[in-house]
Design a protein around this motif. Sequence first.
Motif, mmCIF file in Angstrom:
data_model
loop_
_atom_site.group_PDB
_atom_site.id
_atom_site.type_symbol
_atom_site.label_atom_id
_atom_site.label_comp_id
_atom_site.label_asym_id
_atom_site.label_seq_id
_atom_site.Cartn_x
_atom_site.Cartn_y
_atom_site.Cartn_z
ATOM 1 N N PHE A 116 0.826 -1.203 0.000
ATOM 2 C CA PHE A 116 0.000 0.000 0.000
ATOM 3 C C PHE A 116 0.864 1.257 0.000
ATOM 4 C CE2 PHE A 116 -2.322 -3.412 2.132
ATOM 5 C CZ PHE A 116 -3.430 -3.503 1.301
ATOM 6 N N LEU A 117 2.032 1.169 0.627
ATOM 7 C CA LEU A 117 2.961 2.300 0.595
ATOM 8 C C LEU A 117 3.453 2.548 -0.820
ATOM 9 C CD1 LEU A 117 5.169 1.608 3.758
ATOM 10 C CD2 LEU A 117 3.196 3.118 3.571
ATOM 11 N N LEU A 118 3.617 1.478 -1.591
ATOM 12 C CA LEU A 118 4.119 1.610 -2.954
ATOM 13 C C LEU A 118 3.179 2.400 -3.858
ATOM 14 C CD1 LEU A 118 5.557 -1.971 -3.552
ATOM 15 C CD2 LEU A 118 6.860 0.146 -3.402
ATOM 16 N N GLU A 119 1.906 2.502 -3.456
ATOM 17 C CA GLU A 119 0.924 3.220 -4.265
ATOM 18 C C GLU A 119 1.149 4.727 -4.230
ATOM 19 O OE1 GLU A 119 -1.494 1.706 -6.085
ATOM 20 O OE2 GLU A 119 -0.661 -0.219 -5.496
ATOM 21 N N ASP A 120 1.890 5.209 -3.241
ATOM 22 C CA ASP A 120 2.027 6.652 -3.032
ATOM 23 C C ASP A 120 2.996 7.294 -4.022
ATOM 24 O OD1 ASP A 120 0.268 7.186 -0.836
ATOM 25 O OD2 ASP A 120 1.659 6.104 0.465
ATOM 26 N N ASN A 121 2.843 8.599 -4.186
ATOM 27 C CA ASN A 121 3.730 9.371 -5.055
ATOM 28 C C ASN A 121 5.104 9.530 -4.408
ATOM 29 O OD1 ASN A 121 1.637 9.758 -6.892
ATOM 30 N ND2 ASN A 121 0.965 11.642 -5.896
ATOM 31 N N LYS A 122 6.103 9.794 -5.242
ATOM 32 C CA LYS A 122 7.473 10.030 -4.779
ATOM 33 C C LYS A 122 7.963 11.370 -5.326
ATOM 34 C CE LYS A 122 7.376 5.502 -3.806
ATOM 35 N NZ LYS A 122 6.165 5.115 -4.548
ATOM 36 N N ARG A 123 8.959 11.934 -4.640
ATOM 37 C CA ARG A 123 9.580 13.174 -5.114
ATOM 38 C C ARG A 123 11.089 12.984 -5.145
ATOM 39 N NH1 ARG A 123 7.814 16.238 -1.548
ATOM 40 N NH2 ARG A 123 9.665 16.614 -0.278
ATOM 41 N N TYR A 124 11.737 13.481 -6.206
ATOM 42 C CA TYR A 124 13.167 13.281 -6.400
ATOM 43 C C TYR A 124 13.861 14.590 -6.784
ATOM 44 C CZ TYR A 124 11.948 8.309 -6.818
ATOM 45 O OH TYR A 124 11.471 7.048 -6.584
ATOM 46 N N PHE A 125 15.106 14.697 -6.353
ATOM 47 C CA PHE A 125 16.039 15.654 -6.940
ATOM 48 C C PHE A 125 16.945 14.857 -7.859
ATOM 49 C CE2 PHE A 125 20.408 17.191 -6.996
ATOM 50 C CZ PHE A 125 20.218 18.443 -7.583
ATOM 51 N N VAL A 126 17.123 15.346 -9.079
ATOM 52 C CA VAL A 126 17.954 14.611 -10.033
ATOM 53 C C VAL A 126 18.825 15.571 -10.828
ATOM 54 C CG1 VAL A 126 16.108 14.612 -11.782
ATOM 55 C CG2 VAL A 126 17.944 12.914 -11.930
ATOM 56 N N ARG A 127 20.050 15.134 -11.078
ATOM 57 C CA ARG A 127 20.943 15.841 -12.004
ATOM 58 C C ARG A 127 21.265 14.903 -13.149
ATOM 59 N NH1 ARG A 127 26.082 18.233 -10.889
ATOM 60 N NH2 ARG A 127 26.570 16.413 -9.607
ATOM 61 N N GLY A 128 21.114 15.430 -14.370
ATOM 62 C CA GLY A 128 21.406 14.641 -15.546
ATOM 63 C C GLY A 128 22.472 15.301 -16.401
ATOM 64 N N LYS A 129 23.349 14.502 -16.956
ATOM 65 C CA LYS A 129 24.414 15.015 -17.817
ATOM 66 C C LYS A 129 23.984 14.893 -19.272
ATOM 67 C CE LYS A 129 29.313 14.535 -18.986
ATOM 68 N NZ LYS A 129 29.492 16.008 -18.988
ATOM 69 N N LEU A 130 23.992 16.019 -19.971
ATOM 70 C CA LEU A 130 23.637 16.026 -21.385
ATOM 71 C C LEU A 130 24.842 15.628 -22.242
ATOM 72 C CD1 LEU A 130 21.523 19.306 -21.671
ATOM 73 C CD2 LEU A 130 20.764 16.996 -21.082
ATOM 74 N N GLY A 131 24.540 15.098 -23.432
ATOM 75 C CA GLY A 131 25.586 14.788 -24.402
ATOM 76 C C GLY A 131 26.098 13.368 -24.365
#
Length: 302
Positions: free
Chosen positions: A68-83
Amino acid sequence: MSRRSPKGRDINGIVLLDKDVGLSSNTALQEVKRLFFAKKAGHTGALDPLASGILPICLGQATKIAQFLLEDNKRYFVRGKLGQMSDTGDCEGSIIKTQPFEHLSDSEIAKAAISFKGNILQIPPMYSALKRNGQPLYKLARQSIEVKRESRPVTIHKIIYLGYENGMLSLEVTCSKGTYIRTLIEDIGKRLDCSAHVVELRRTGFAHIDTSQTFKFSDLKVLASDDYQALDEKIFASEAMLPNLEDVYLSEIQSVDIKFGREVQTDKQGLLKVKLFDDKKQFLGIGQRQENGIIAPKRLFV
């Protein structure tokens, strides 16, 4: 006082761990289980070794509500490298493709990222725990075997563009269950026609929880003692992790019936999952209410 046995303590609840980078979710789980001397434990919402942040560790009966916990939304900080595209979608893999990205403007990158807000389709990455004929995809990927994956609907509730500097894109993403942030970053790179992969990922929100309510393993270890009292004070009640489910308080007779797997009639109607409490306001578990008000037991702490 928690009961002791050679196999561990019968303790129930959830430890909100702030997992460190470099640890697998299972390693983090085993460390917490040993520290609390818990007889039973499981995690929910696995994080890759590359990722840090909120990892709920369910102890004892609380493992029954993990789904039931898996049903909940999540929030993330992410850094992605382009190229650059990596074979794993993150910086732990090998670079398999490079493309120019220097010509892109900040506004172009922001527009591409924000365009993914809403209901989208994602193709799960090969380096994932999804199974094909009982075999995790990541094990097949390590054998250089790639299988066709069907796209799946997910929802990006919010994307906050935090900026772009020296080839690095930074975002805050709030998303539904089943969303792969690595895939999101790859898809942004594809839209910009420049490739991209994740270099940093941190889960900062899980349902109504944020990192201010979590504990590093090193912080928990300092609290270890023979009576476990200080550690046990850091355990969240299972029902506190399910704020979006309605509370239903049962009579003494209804409580007995539910514990024996029998349905009970209530005066409220509407099809939904509910939290069940007995006549002493003790949490019993999760029930499923039907349109006619009848509640059937679903996952009980008995």
